[in-house]
Design a protein around this motif. Structure first.
Motif, PDB file in Angstrom:
ATOM      1  N   THR A  34       6.737 -21.490  55.759  1.00 60.20           N
ATOM      2  CA  THR A  34       6.292 -21.287  54.378  1.00 60.20           C
ATOM      3  C   THR A  34       5.558 -22.547  53.960  1.00 60.20           C
ATOM      4  OG1 THR A  34       8.203 -19.879  53.882  1.00 60.20           O
ATOM      5  CG2 THR A  34       6.996 -20.808  52.007  1.00 60.20           C
ATOM      6  N   LEU A  35       4.326 -22.380  53.455  1.00 61.47           N
ATOM      7  CA  LEU A  35       3.500 -23.508  53.051  1.00 61.47           C
ATOM      8  C   LEU A  35       3.247 -23.433  51.551  1.00 61.47           C
ATOM      9  CD1 LEU A  35       1.689 -25.961  53.747  1.00 61.47           C
ATOM     10  CD2 LEU A  35      -0.190 -24.330  54.113  1.00 61.47           C
ATOM     11  N   ILE A  36       3.598 -24.504  50.827  1.00 58.26           N
ATOM     12  CA  ILE A  36       3.304 -24.624  49.400  1.00 58.26           C
ATOM     13  C   ILE A  36       2.296 -25.745  49.270  1.00 58.26           C
ATOM     14  CG2 ILE A  36       4.266 -24.950  47.096  1.00 58.26           C
ATOM     15  CD1 ILE A  36       6.988 -24.187  48.258  1.00 58.26           C
ATOM     16  N   ASN A  37       1.064 -25.375  48.929  1.00 59.93           N
ATOM     17  CA  ASN A  37      -0.054 -26.305  49.021  1.00 59.93           C
ATOM     18  C   ASN A  37      -0.759 -26.404  47.676  1.00 59.93           C
ATOM     19  OD1 ASN A  37      -3.232 -26.512  49.606  1.00 59.93           O
ATOM     20  ND2 ASN A  37      -2.112 -27.680  51.155  1.00 59.93           N
ATOM     21  N   GLY A  43       3.114 -28.892  40.766  1.00 55.28           N
ATOM     22  CA  GLY A  43       4.434 -28.279  40.646  1.00 55.28           C
ATOM     23  C   GLY A  43       5.041 -27.815  41.948  1.00 55.28           C
ATOM     24  N   LYS A  44       4.555 -28.321  43.080  1.00 49.05           N
ATOM     25  CA  LYS A  44       5.075 -27.897  44.386  1.00 49.05           C
ATOM     26  C   LYS A  44       6.549 -28.269  44.534  1.00 49.05           C
ATOM     27  CE  LYS A  44       2.186 -30.583  46.464  1.00 49.05           C
ATOM     28  NZ  LYS A  44       1.572 -31.176  45.255  1.00 49.05           N
ATOM     29  N   THR A  45       6.831 -29.558  44.321  1.00 45.08           N
ATOM     30  CA  THR A  45       8.196 -30.041  44.513  1.00 45.08           C
ATOM     31  C   THR A  45       9.142 -29.449  43.478  1.00 45.08           C
ATOM     32  OG1 THR A  45       7.392 -32.094  45.500  1.00 45.08           O
ATOM     33  CG2 THR A  45       9.629 -32.111  44.613  1.00 45.08           C
ATOM     34  N   VAL A  46       8.690 -29.332  42.233  1.00 52.03           N
ATOM     35  CA  VAL A  46       9.534 -28.764  41.181  1.00 52.03           C
ATOM     36  C   VAL A  46       9.902 -27.328  41.518  1.00 52.03           C
ATOM     37  CG1 VAL A  46       9.582 -28.036  38.763  1.00 52.03           C
ATOM     38  CG2 VAL A  46       8.675 -30.280  39.372  1.00 52.03           C
ATOM     39  N   LEU A 126      10.510 -29.719  54.166  1.00 54.98           N
ATOM     40  CA  LEU A 126       9.823 -30.985  54.380  1.00 54.98           C
ATOM     41  C   LEU A 126       8.889 -31.198  53.196  1.00 54.98           C
ATOM     42  CD1 LEU A 126       9.011 -30.721  58.195  1.00 54.98           C
ATOM     43  CD2 LEU A 126      10.830 -32.058  57.103  1.00 54.98           C
ATOM     44  N   ASP A 127       9.322 -32.019  52.267  1.00 57.16           N
ATOM     45  CA  ASP A 127       8.551 -32.270  51.057  1.00 57.16           C
ATOM     46  C   ASP A 127       7.509 -33.359  51.312  1.00 57.16           C
ATOM     47  OD1 ASP A 127       7.870 -31.987  48.377  1.00 57.16           O
ATOM     48  OD2 ASP A 127       9.263 -33.546  47.735  1.00 57.16           O
ATOM     49  N   GLN A 128       6.274 -33.128  50.801  1.00 65.21           N
ATOM     50  CA  GLN A 128       5.175 -34.094  50.912  1.00 65.21           C
ATOM     51  C   GLN A 128       4.736 -34.300  52.357  1.00 65.21           C
ATOM     52  OE1 GLN A 128       5.885 -37.695  48.640  1.00 65.21           O
ATOM     53  NE2 GLN A 128       7.160 -36.592  47.148  1.00 65.21           N
ATOM     54  N   PHE A 129       4.660 -33.208  53.110  1.00 65.51           N
ATOM     55  CA  PHE A 129       4.226 -33.277  54.503  1.00 65.51           C
ATOM     56  C   PHE A 129       2.705 -33.099  54.525  1.00 65.51           C
ATOM     57  CE2 PHE A 129       3.534 -31.905  58.849  1.00 65.51           C
ATOM     58  CZ  PHE A 129       4.464 -32.646  59.569  1.00 65.51           C
ATOM     59  N   THR A 157       5.910 -28.580  51.686  1.00 63.05           N
ATOM     60  CA  THR A 157       5.103 -28.807  50.485  1.00 63.05           C
ATOM     61  C   THR A 157       4.086 -29.880  50.832  1.00 63.05           C
ATOM     62  OG1 THR A 157       6.353 -30.600  49.469  1.00 63.05           O
ATOM     63  CG2 THR A 157       7.166 -28.356  49.115  1.00 63.05           C
ATOM     64  N   SER A 158       2.837 -29.639  50.420  1.00 65.41           N
ATOM     65  CA  SER A 158       1.781 -30.531  50.892  1.00 65.41           C
ATOM     66  C   SER A 158       0.604 -30.507  49.932  1.00 65.41           C
ATOM     67  CB  SER A 158       1.318 -30.082  52.283  1.00 65.41           C
ATOM     68  OG  SER A 158       0.204 -30.824  52.705  1.00 65.41           O
TER      69      SER A 158
END
Length: 901
Positions: A34-37, A43-46, A126-129, A157-158
């Motif tokens: 799963t990619l949150i970009n 607001g990715k991390t939140v 993996l946050d901020q990858f 999250t990236s």
């Protein structure tokens, strides 16, 4: 090991709940990746922390915040520690990395095998990858994920697209993606956040906030915090400047400062343009690396995005605003030079509007104005989607011919092009003295050897200036010059500028209308409509149709007038023409038509809309001013308010109209005032106001000889008890013996005027006891009135009309929709002793009965009223029951006897 890197970030107390995105996260971890970009602050991390804290994952995730300087060995050591702290038990044989620089393939094999042997897959966040991670780290992560046999689920999250081979995961349908477009706040999200901050903001304020931030979550949140500290949150939004808020600090630190110096320099230089092309960026930087740098910034979500998969890019407006402020601070004086370079590159590549805007931003007024004049684009200041934008660009140009030196040695605002553009800007603001002064400056530069484009621009503006001054002679001269130049210039050059011809013809037609030259006006306006239809001609199209509607209305062609008016409204609505560009002539004509057709509620509604448009739009021209007064007075008389009618008419001449009105206008106002006096029962005053009119109109006709004037005077004479003189006046009406027999408009006599004349003759005959002549003349009037659905003249003529119609049912059928002023309950019962009605007819039943009185078939009634034939039959049966009849003809006769038709 830093313990903080394993901790799930705290969820903000003031949180916008986004259930759809949370559901997508839960569904995503059913697959391997799963990619949150999205960019910083999106607001990715939140979102991910909210998902974890809410227990929405199928099993408790393991969290690891990745640092940009992690070496591969250190990264895998942190992953193992995260598994350990999260309760993910791995076989002892997996081992641990032995050096920071990297891990062996055997370690990755053991780790993948250990995960594959688990009864339940592990979920690793993996946050901020980001792409700053070493390729070896990304390759190792991909290897473990693909060989863990479903024993591992990863959520990344990236800010950037990971170096993982995302295309493979997409092809295998093994990836769920939540991207920047998904993370943007909606209006509802912004409203929810503002509510959490106890801020009561209007819908317009929320819209403005979303327009400025484009849904960027951190931007919305930072604005909300600033608004909490503001005494007037709404005013804060209107005056909000990104470079003077915490948003500027955020963007500078989180976005600009993270870039290498060469990229920072590129961003500072390209921020002066709304759109960025790699070649334009190279022009501004003097380098040749823009294509690669821009693509990387867009890929890394650095607040720059590609526009529709084209070669062009755009900066987030807040980021661009901050960059421009930073550019002025870091490189004073560079910004106008950059605008100048951009202007010339855009001009070379054929991007006219953008070149003009950049030239104006550089203060290079001769260049910016010349782009409009030399390319025959000066009409764009008056019409099209760019008109307002171009007007704002030239708002800072000195209008007196002076001006400071612009960018890169450009002269001040002198020369023919700046003078012509200055005149155009004054015209847009309806500043006639300012326009004329600018045109005089332009004339001082023009000569026999001047370029055709500048000469055409002068003629074009002469037409519009003549229209504003309502000067027919000046307008006609300028229009003739423009037409000559249109014929001389190459057709391909003019093909792309349809607005020029359309505006010239619309302006000429409006002036001819104001002068009372209806034939010339109709010819010019019809040509103007034919010249429209292309993008950029929406304003002259709407304008010309509105003026054509006024021409048709003054000629008594009500149906044609209404058709033109509705077409004008349709163009305005389809093109979203702003209120300040609408004249209101369309609604005005529809009001006039509704009055004559005796639909007073519709007339009042349209007149109110016309007056509102007049208040918000350009200054009304004479033809519209007179029409508004006459129609308003006619409506007031119909509503029984003669004093209001007189007040409306007498206001003309005191509200910006010329001191000396043309003869046609004086006579139209006099005719309307005469009708108002008659409505008040003052026949002497009605005659007096008509007899006071003298002079010759623009067609060389004595005002007192106008058919409208003659008929109005005959009506006043009849009301004064001077029937013989009224009959004599009508007999000599323009030397025409039989108005009813004339074809078309009766050689200039409008249909309503002819119908009124016949009606007056019928009234004279009825008053003299000649019932047969009255019936014949009334039949002529009804026949003339029917095509245009004229009703009001019969309603206001008095009870004698109804008496004749009741005595002649056949004649009544010719005009079955005559209204009645007498309520049903006040009428005596019919002579046969039958009840008046069992119960009142509904509005729809009355409509059906009126159509039946016109001898229409059931199918024709259905088509006219947009009903089914069966519905019409149902209404007819109800009508028969209520009127106590059994057949359609009986129903019509009974309704006529009762005054229902």
């Amino acid at each position: 090991m830093l313990t903080a890197r394993f901790a799930v970030p705290a969820v903000p107390k003031l949180l916008v709940h986004r259930p759809e995105l949370l559901k997508r996260l839960t569904a995503g971890v059913q697959g391997p990746l799963t990619l949150i970009n999205g960019p910083a602050g999106s607001g990715k991390t939140v979102l991910t922390a909210h998902w974890v804290a809410g227990g929405l994952a199928p099993r408790p995730p393991v969290w690891l915040t990745v640092e940009p300087d992690d070496a591969p060995g250190a990264f895998w050591a942190y992953v193992l520690e995260a598994f350990h702290r999260g309760g993910v038990v791995l076989p002892a044989g997996v081992g641990t990395p032995t050096r920071a620089e990297g891990v062996t393939r055997s370690f990755l094999v053991r780790l993948a095998e250990g995960l594959a042997g688990r009864p339940q897959p592990a979920v690793l966040v993996l946050d901020q990858f980001d792409t700053a991670q070493p390729p070896a780290m990304t390759e190792g992560l991909d290897y473990v994920l693909r060989h863990a046999s479903g024993g591992l689920r990863i959520v990344l999250t990236s800010r950037t697209d990971s170096l993982l081979p995302l295309h493979r995961y997409r092809a295998a349908d093994e990836i769920a993606e939540i991207r920047h477009a998904d993370l943007r706040f909606t209006d509802e999200d912004a409203r929810a956040l503002l509510d959490e901050h106890r801020l009561e903001i209007s819908p317009a304020g929320v819209g403005l906030l979303m327009e400025r931030t484009e849904g960027w979550a951190a931007g919305v949140r930072l604005c909300a915090l600033a608004m909490q500290r503001s005494a007037d949150p709404e005013a804060f939004l209107r005056q909000f400047a990104a470079d003077r808020t915490t948003i500027a600090d955020y963007l500078l630190k989180e976005v600009l400062d993270t870039q290498p110096p060469s990229t920072q320099d590129l961003l500072l230089r390209v921020c002066v343009t709304d759109r960025i092309h790699p070649d334009l960026a190279d022009e501004l930087t003097g380098r040749d690396d823009a294509a690669r740098t821009l693509a990387g910034l867009a890929r890394d979500n650095a607040f720059l995005e590609q526009i529709d998969a084209s070669a062009w890019y755009r900066l987030h407006p807040l980021f661009a605003e901050v960059l421009r402020a930073h550019l002025r601070q870091r490189h004073p004086g560079l910004e106008p030079r950059l605008h100048g370079r951009a202007a010339r590159w855009l001009a070379r590549t054929g991007r006219l509007t953008e070149a003009v805007l950049q030239g104006a931003a550089a203060g290079d007024w001769p260049f910016a104005a010349a782009q409009l004049v030399d390319h025959l684009a000066i009409g764009r200041l008056f019409t099209g989607l760019e008109a307002e934008q171009l007007g704002r660009a030239f708002a800072g140009m000195p209008m007196d011919g002076a001006g400071e030196t612009g960018a890169e040695g450009a002269e001040g605002a002198t020369g023919v092009a700046p003078a012509l553009v200055a005149a155009a800007c004054r015209l847009v603001e309806q500043d006639l003295p300012g326009c004329e002064a600018a045109l005089r400056r332009a004339d001082s530069y023009l000569g026999p050897d001047s370029a055709p484009a500048a000469t055409l621009g002068r003629a074009f503006l002469g037409v519009l200036a003549g229209r504003l001054a309502e000067n027919p002679e000046a307008t006609e001269r300028a229009a003739a010059d423009a037409d000559r130049l249109f014929r001389a210039l190459p057709p391909p050059l003019l093909a792309g500028r349809p607005e020029l011809r359309a505006l010239v013809l619309a302006g000429l037609g409006a002036v001819e209308l104001g002068a009372g030259r209806l034939d010339r006006a109709e010819s010019a306006l019809t040509a103007a409509v034919a010249a429209c239809g292309e993008p950029g001609t929406e304003y002259p199209h709407c304008d010309a149709l509105g003026s054509l509607a006024l021409v048709a209305f003054r000629r008594g062609r009500l149906r044609q007038a209404a058709a033109h008016a509705r077409a004008s409204l349709a163009v305005a609505e389809q093109s979203a023409l702003p209120p300040e560009r609408r004249t209101g002539a369309d609604h005005l004509v529809l009001a006039g038509v509704a009055v004559e057709q005796d639909d007073l509620p519709a007339a009042r509604r349209h007149l109110d809309l016309a007056l509102a448009a007049t208040a918000a739009g350009p200054r009304p021209e004479l033809a519209a001013v007179v029409a508004a007064a006459v129609i308003g007075a006619r409506l007031a008389v119909s509503e029984g308010d003669g004093e209001a009618a007189l007040a409306a008419l007498r206001a003309v001449g005191t509200a910006g109209a010329p001191v000396r009105l043309p003869a046609w206008a004086v006579d139209e106002l006099a005719v309307a005032e005469s009708a108002a006096h008659l409505a008040r029962g003052d026949a002497a005053a009605a005659l007096q106001v008509l007899d006071a009119v003298d002079g010759v109109d623009e067609a060389g006709v004595l005002d007192g000889d106008r058919p409208e004037h003659v008929v109005a005077r005959a009506r006043a004479l009849l009301a004064a008890g001077r029937a013989a003189q009224a009959s004599e006046a009508l007999a000599g009406l323009a030397g025409l013996a039989d108005l009813a027999a004339l074809p078309g408009d009766g050689e200039g006599v409008a249909t309503p005027v002819r119908a009124r004349a016949c009606l007056l003759r019928a009234e004279i005959a009825a008053a003299g006891g000649d019932t047969e002549e009255a019936r014949r003349r009334l039949g002529e009037a009804l026949g003339l009135a029917r095509p245009e659905e004229l009703r009001r003249m019969f309603t206001e003529s008095g009870p004698w009309v109804r008496r004749i119609l009741r005595g002649d049912p056949h004649l009544a059928r010719l005009h079955g929709r005559l209204s009645s002023d007498t309520p049903v309950h006040a009428r005596p019962a019919p002579a046969d002793g039958q009840p008046v009605v069992v119960e009142p007819l509904s509005a729809r039943e009355t409509e059906v009965l009126r159509k039946a009185a016109q001898l229409l078939s059931t199918e024709e009634i259905a088509a006219e009223l947009y009903l089914s034939p069966n519905t019409v039959k149902t209404h007819l049966k109800s009508i028969y029951r209520k009127l106590c009849v059994t057949r359609r003809s009986e129903a019509v006769h009974r309704a006529q006897d009762l005054g229902l038709l």
